[in-house]
Scaffold this motif. Sequence first.
Motif, PDB file in Angstrom:
ATOM      1  N   ALA A 186     -14.928   0.522  17.079  1.00 45.08           N
ATOM      2  CA  ALA A 186     -16.163   0.991  17.720  1.00 45.08           C
ATOM      3  C   ALA A 186     -17.408   0.368  17.094  1.00 45.08           C
ATOM      4  CB  ALA A 186     -16.240   2.513  17.631  1.00 45.08           C
ATOM      5  N   GLY A 187     -17.225  -0.478  16.101  1.00 48.23           N
ATOM      6  CA  GLY A 187     -18.371  -1.142  15.493  1.00 48.23           C
ATOM      7  C   GLY A 187     -18.957  -0.432  14.301  1.00 48.23           C
ATOM      8  N   GLN A 188     -18.232   0.539  13.768  1.00 47.69           N
ATOM      9  CA  GLN A 188     -18.664   1.291  12.589  1.00 47.69           C
ATOM     10  C   GLN A 188     -20.071   1.862  12.773  1.00 47.69           C
ATOM     11  OE1 GLN A 188     -16.750  -0.190   8.749  1.00 47.69           O
ATOM     12  NE2 GLN A 188     -17.485  -2.130   9.605  1.00 47.69           N
ATOM     13  N   PRO A 189     -20.234   2.739  13.736  1.00 46.25           N
ATOM     14  CA  PRO A 189     -21.580   3.239  14.067  1.00 46.25           C
ATOM     15  C   PRO A 189     -22.239   4.045  12.960  1.00 46.25           C
ATOM     16  CG  PRO A 189     -19.874   4.490  15.214  1.00 46.25           C
ATOM     17  CD  PRO A 189     -19.201   3.316  14.618  1.00 46.25           C
ATOM     18  N   GLY A 190     -21.462   4.621  12.079  1.00 48.76           N
ATOM     19  CA  GLY A 190     -22.054   5.424  10.999  1.00 48.76           C
ATOM     20  C   GLY A 190     -22.144   4.695   9.680  1.00 48.76           C
ATOM     21  N   GLY A 191     -21.978   3.391   9.710  1.00 51.98           N
ATOM     22  CA  GLY A 191     -22.021   2.617   8.474  1.00 51.98           C
ATOM     23  C   GLY A 191     -20.652   2.064   8.110  1.00 51.98           C
ATOM     24  N   ASN A 192     -20.653   1.078   7.228  1.00 52.19           N
ATOM     25  CA  ASN A 192     -19.411   0.385   6.891  1.00 52.19           C
ATOM     26  C   ASN A 192     -18.427   1.288   6.147  1.00 52.19           C
ATOM     27  OD1 ASN A 192     -17.906  -2.328   6.517  1.00 52.19           O
ATOM     28  ND2 ASN A 192     -17.949  -1.448   4.461  1.00 52.19           N
ATOM     29  N   LEU A 193     -17.175   1.236   6.566  1.00 51.91           N
ATOM     30  CA  LEU A 193     -16.072   1.896   5.852  1.00 51.91           C
ATOM     31  C   LEU A 193     -15.006   0.851   5.558  1.00 51.91           C
ATOM     32  CD1 LEU A 193     -15.417   5.325   7.644  1.00 51.91           C
ATOM     33  CD2 LEU A 193     -16.782   4.863   5.602  1.00 51.91           C
ATOM     34  N   ALA A 194     -14.533   0.845   4.334  1.00 51.02           N
ATOM     35  CA  ALA A 194     -13.454  -0.061   3.929  1.00 51.02           C
ATOM     36  C   ALA A 194     -12.172   0.740   3.752  1.00 51.02           C
ATOM     37  CB  ALA A 194     -13.809  -0.748   2.612  1.00 51.02           C
ATOM     38  N   ARG A 195     -11.040   0.070   3.949  1.00 50.27           N
ATOM     39  CA  ARG A 195      -9.793   0.710   3.560  1.00 50.27           C
ATOM     40  C   ARG A 195      -9.802   0.910   2.047  1.00 50.27           C
ATOM     41  NH1 ARG A 195      -5.584   1.539   7.103  1.00 50.27           N
ATOM     42  NH2 ARG A 195      -5.752   0.422   9.100  1.00 50.27           N
ATOM     43  N   ILE A 196      -9.213   2.002   1.609  1.00 52.40           N
ATOM     44  CA  ILE A 196      -9.139   2.320   0.184  1.00 52.40           C
ATOM     45  C   ILE A 196      -7.676   2.314  -0.237  1.00 52.40           C
ATOM     46  CG2 ILE A 196      -9.503   4.101  -1.565  1.00 52.40           C
ATOM     47  CD1 ILE A 196     -11.960   5.004  -0.015  1.00 52.40           C
ATOM     48  N   VAL A 197      -7.386   1.598  -1.297  1.00 51.60           N
ATOM     49  CA  VAL A 197      -6.045   1.616  -1.883  1.00 51.60           C
ATOM     50  C   VAL A 197      -6.179   2.116  -3.314  1.00 51.60           C
ATOM     51  CG1 VAL A 197      -4.037   0.264  -2.570  1.00 51.60           C
ATOM     52  CG2 VAL A 197      -5.232  -0.280  -0.446  1.00 51.60           C
ATOM     53  N   ALA A 198      -5.531   3.231  -3.596  1.00 47.10           N
ATOM     54  CA  ALA A 198      -5.510   3.774  -4.952  1.00 47.10           C
ATOM     55  C   ALA A 198      -4.193   3.366  -5.604  1.00 47.10           C
ATOM     56  CB  ALA A 198      -5.648   5.293  -4.932  1.00 47.10           C
ATOM     57  N   VAL A 199      -4.282   2.571  -6.647  1.00 50.47           N
ATOM     58  CA  VAL A 199      -3.103   2.132  -7.393  1.00 50.47           C
ATOM     59  C   VAL A 199      -3.063   2.937  -8.689  1.00 50.47           C
ATOM     60  CG1 VAL A 199      -1.893   0.184  -8.426  1.00 50.47           C
ATOM     61  CG2 VAL A 199      -3.342  -0.180  -6.412  1.00 50.47           C
ATOM     62  N   VAL A 200      -2.001   3.697  -8.867  1.00 50.37           N
ATOM     63  CA  VAL A 200      -1.904   4.613 -10.003  1.00 50.37           C
ATOM     64  C   VAL A 200      -0.634   4.305 -10.791  1.00 50.37           C
ATOM     65  CG1 VAL A 200      -1.879   7.017 -10.756  1.00 50.37           C
ATOM     66  CG2 VAL A 200      -3.089   6.374  -8.652  1.00 50.37           C
ATOM     67  N   ASP A 201      -0.792   3.823 -12.004  1.00 52.22           N
ATOM     68  CA  ASP A 201       0.363   3.587 -12.871  1.00 52.22           C
ATOM     69  C   ASP A 201       0.623   4.837 -13.700  1.00 52.22           C
ATOM     70  OD1 ASP A 201       2.465   2.252 -14.030  1.00 52.22           O
ATOM     71  OD2 ASP A 201       1.226   1.298 -15.567  1.00 52.22           O
ATOM     72  N   GLU A 202       1.910   5.122 -13.936  1.00 50.46           N
ATOM     73  CA  GLU A 202       2.334   6.334 -14.656  1.00 50.46           C
ATOM     74  C   GLU A 202       1.770   7.568 -13.954  1.00 50.46           C
ATOM     75  OE1 GLU A 202       4.568   5.912 -16.762  1.00 50.46           O
ATOM     76  OE2 GLU A 202       4.375   3.768 -17.076  1.00 50.46           O
ATOM     77  N   TYR A 203       2.121   7.705 -12.692  1.00 47.55           N
ATOM     78  CA  TYR A 203       1.510   8.758 -11.882  1.00 47.55           C
ATOM     79  C   TYR A 203       1.987  10.163 -12.251  1.00 47.55           C
ATOM     80  CZ  TYR A 203       5.550   9.665  -8.775  1.00 47.55           C
ATOM     81  OH  TYR A 203       6.770  10.045  -8.253  1.00 47.55           O
TER      82      TYR A 203
END
Length: 972
Positions: free
Chosen positions: A496-513
């Motif tokens: 839709a063109g990001q009407p509310g502002g830019n959003l990026a995909r988020i990847v959380a990398v957690v070692d020893e979770y």
Amino acid sequence: MTSSEQISSLEQLQGELERKAVKLQSEKSDIIKQLKELEPQTVSALQKQIDAGHGIPEVIQQIMGAVYQQLENYQQQRIEEIYKFKVPLLYQPDLNAVDWLSHSFNEDELARQITYGCESFIDANQYGLYESIELPLVKPLLATERSYAVFDNEYQIDKQQGLNVLHERVMRLVAMMPHSSRFTLLDLDGFGSNFIYKNDLPKTRPVSDDVHKTLDDIAADIKRIYGLFSVQVQSLLDFDEGSRGNEDFEFIMVANFPRGFDRRSIEQLARIAENGPKCGKYVFLHIDEEAEFPSGTSLSMFKNLEYLPWRTLKEGEAGEGFFPVESTTMQAIFKGIQNSEKQETELRFEEGTPFINDFEQWWQADPVAQIHTPVGGSGGKKNDLRIWFGEGKDSVCAHGMLGATTGAGKSNLYHTFIMGLACRYSPDDLQFYLVDGKQGVEFTDYRSLPHCRVVSLYTSPQLARSVLEELVDTMERRNELFTQYGVSSFAEYRKAGQPGGNLARIVAVVDEYQTFFEDDRDGLGSELMLKLVSQSRSAGIHLFVGSQRFNVAGMQKQQAIFGNMHLRVGMKMTAADITALNEFQAGGKALLRSCQEVGQAVINDALGDDSSNIQGRIFRMTDDLRKELIERLQQKWHDSYADRELESPVILNGTEQPKLSENPQLLHVLHHYAERPDDNQWREFAALPQHAAGLGINEWYPVEKPHVFWLGQQQNIHGQSALILRRRQAENLVIVGDNAEARLGLSGMMLAQLPVNHGHCDAKAYLYDCAIEGSPWHGVLQQVAESTSIETNVATHSDEFAAQLNELTEELSQRQAVASSDRHQLSSIYLFISEAQRAEALQMSEGRFGTPTPSEQGQLLEQLYSKGPELGIHVVLAVDSYRALSQLMERAMLSKFRHRIALQMNEEDSFKFINGRQASRLQAAGPKPIYALYIEEMQNRMEQFKPYAYQSQEKLTEELEQLSQERQRWEA
């Protein structure tokens, strides 16, 4: 004839020659015996005949002639037999004489024997031969159950000589077996300096800082390999290459033994030396004869030890010993191995990212439907091992998990995954939350990666759960945004063109979770994780967690959580862990059992279904390449977004004190505004939520002249501990506690922040530094004051402080005369009193009726903190204990300090100062990191945080320079 057949012939030849030599020696002994049995008189008579020129009696001539003939026949026969034999290239006594650049390393030559010198023969020209011969002396290696040792040069001519023997062994073995040898290099005394070529070897065992751990891992491998034996095979060498699979022959090379070893490690090493050879584990010891063995241990514990000669041989020299390997020879061997065809088993990162040197191809991938990157290859393919998150054509992959034992290559996989994505997606399309467990520092270098929003090292359980909480909050904020714009998912929002502002995909990398679930009695970590993995995919948030095994202690609702972890990545794990797995089916388990080498992995993106298993090898990501790529990604950002300030990530470190220069709220102010903010801009910043790098405060009234001072870092992702000084009663700060570094750091960093809040004409500071001259603390605050643009009056003695008090008291009187409507125009004044417990002139004395009475200076100070705050005069007082504080003021006067910071103190003082025992338990887990409590008296608010602390002169100077650079635009 193959090399193995040739060396076998060499052994047979040597055996035959040795038997002939023994026979000849026996015959010579018989002749000598016959001569000795002759009467002495006869011998004397024979000698006279010889002297007189009458020749040698016939009997003697016959005896001596027989001896010479036997010698001649023996040597002639030996030379003829030797010339029929060609010494294999890899058994040449001198490795420097081999043309390694033209040698093919594609095939391994199992080192069934090992050289220990060479034999040379009498002048060949005497027998009409045209070349001289050197024949290697060999002993069995892979086929024997021995360990080997070499001593330092016993004459102490060259201490390096014994180590050079070890290096020659390593070079010869790696040249013979480049694809089936593995080395464990133990240099506990030299911190690895004696094996500088470690990273050039094709395969090495990662060596833990705890040598017991490394030796235990080797012992576990021996036990596992023994489990593969059957009646038909009694050693690893008996296996054919196909059934031996990925099992390498391992050579444990130990420098300067027994330095650095304790009794337990020596006992374990001796057991490995005795039991290891059958399983392909061979110990080589370099003995430091000057070192003493720990009590109860000795070299005799190594029952199968055989000694290697340390004597250095020179060209053309024969005997037992070795030829030192030259550095050019080492480089040629390593280069040849790297260029060999079998090197494909260790794929390079560049093979999965062919555009690595073309900036134009970076950040071109589209994140709308999914993000993906190859992380390795299987079989002959270079890049078909892939990790992805999002929506595919017929499938989804929301989250992933990784199981791998220590040393399996888990960290390398993280780096390959992170850097692969960072090269393909821009920071506007992809952001990382990187979290190391309590013992982890794998993500240190990513502090400057443009994609990183959070980098957390040595993460405590409480802080780890706050990461989950922040991700859940982010998910809910995004869902609200989607509802507002009539879309249902991240993909639709992007389309839709990001009407509310830019959003990026988020990847959380957690070692020893497993850290999420430690000390979690109410199950908050499990609840947050379940909510995140079950709902966050549509919000463009993905979790990739790892540990030594998939299921970890303390996790609740495991089945529900794992049901949303579509991606499963398995690397080398213990047999017991593989057997207990529910995350892979039978086929996947079988593949995991064969993952014995570093970097081997099984990837499944369909909840472990056997039809989706892919086994292969992870790309090798070197430290140098990773650091280089991070720098190039930074440059790519600056080239692509020259007009945008890169948002600084949140840096968390569970073992270190925070840095003011890394405070994201402070950096937001410095970077967002071209000059020092005005009243409206400060109010705008204060109202920003913390996740947007603001203060999250609505109570910000310019008429009160509020000014923010950051104190340290709260135990969550975005929280920064800060106090707001306003033109109100009791707006003063008192710091009490035993830790001098924290008292000094808190006072110093408040002083350093004055130029953030004030122009050079808008404020003035007074500093009374009571630190002992010559102590590490003396002059520190003066250095801070000199680094700012704020005028600061410094006192270090009581008379100088008396003058300051008189000046400030006079200023107070003048300000009281100013009309209330004009007082907001008055500049701010700050009085810092450091180490106040040493300010004797401030201490109360016993009054007329035995009650404490404030001193003259104490009375003046009391006027300042009682009446000054409303007029823009604030006092910051630092003292080492509550008892010392009680000698400076009456308890009732403590109410004049609305802001209080408690450091570690005894329980009695804690109750008196904050009405609770919390301050007595701040350092229950140890002295580092330092914790503190901030108490806001009027709001009855208490928060724990890690304060800014003074660590060293060097680090302070670095911090002040960084802060000065950040303020440079404002002060230009």
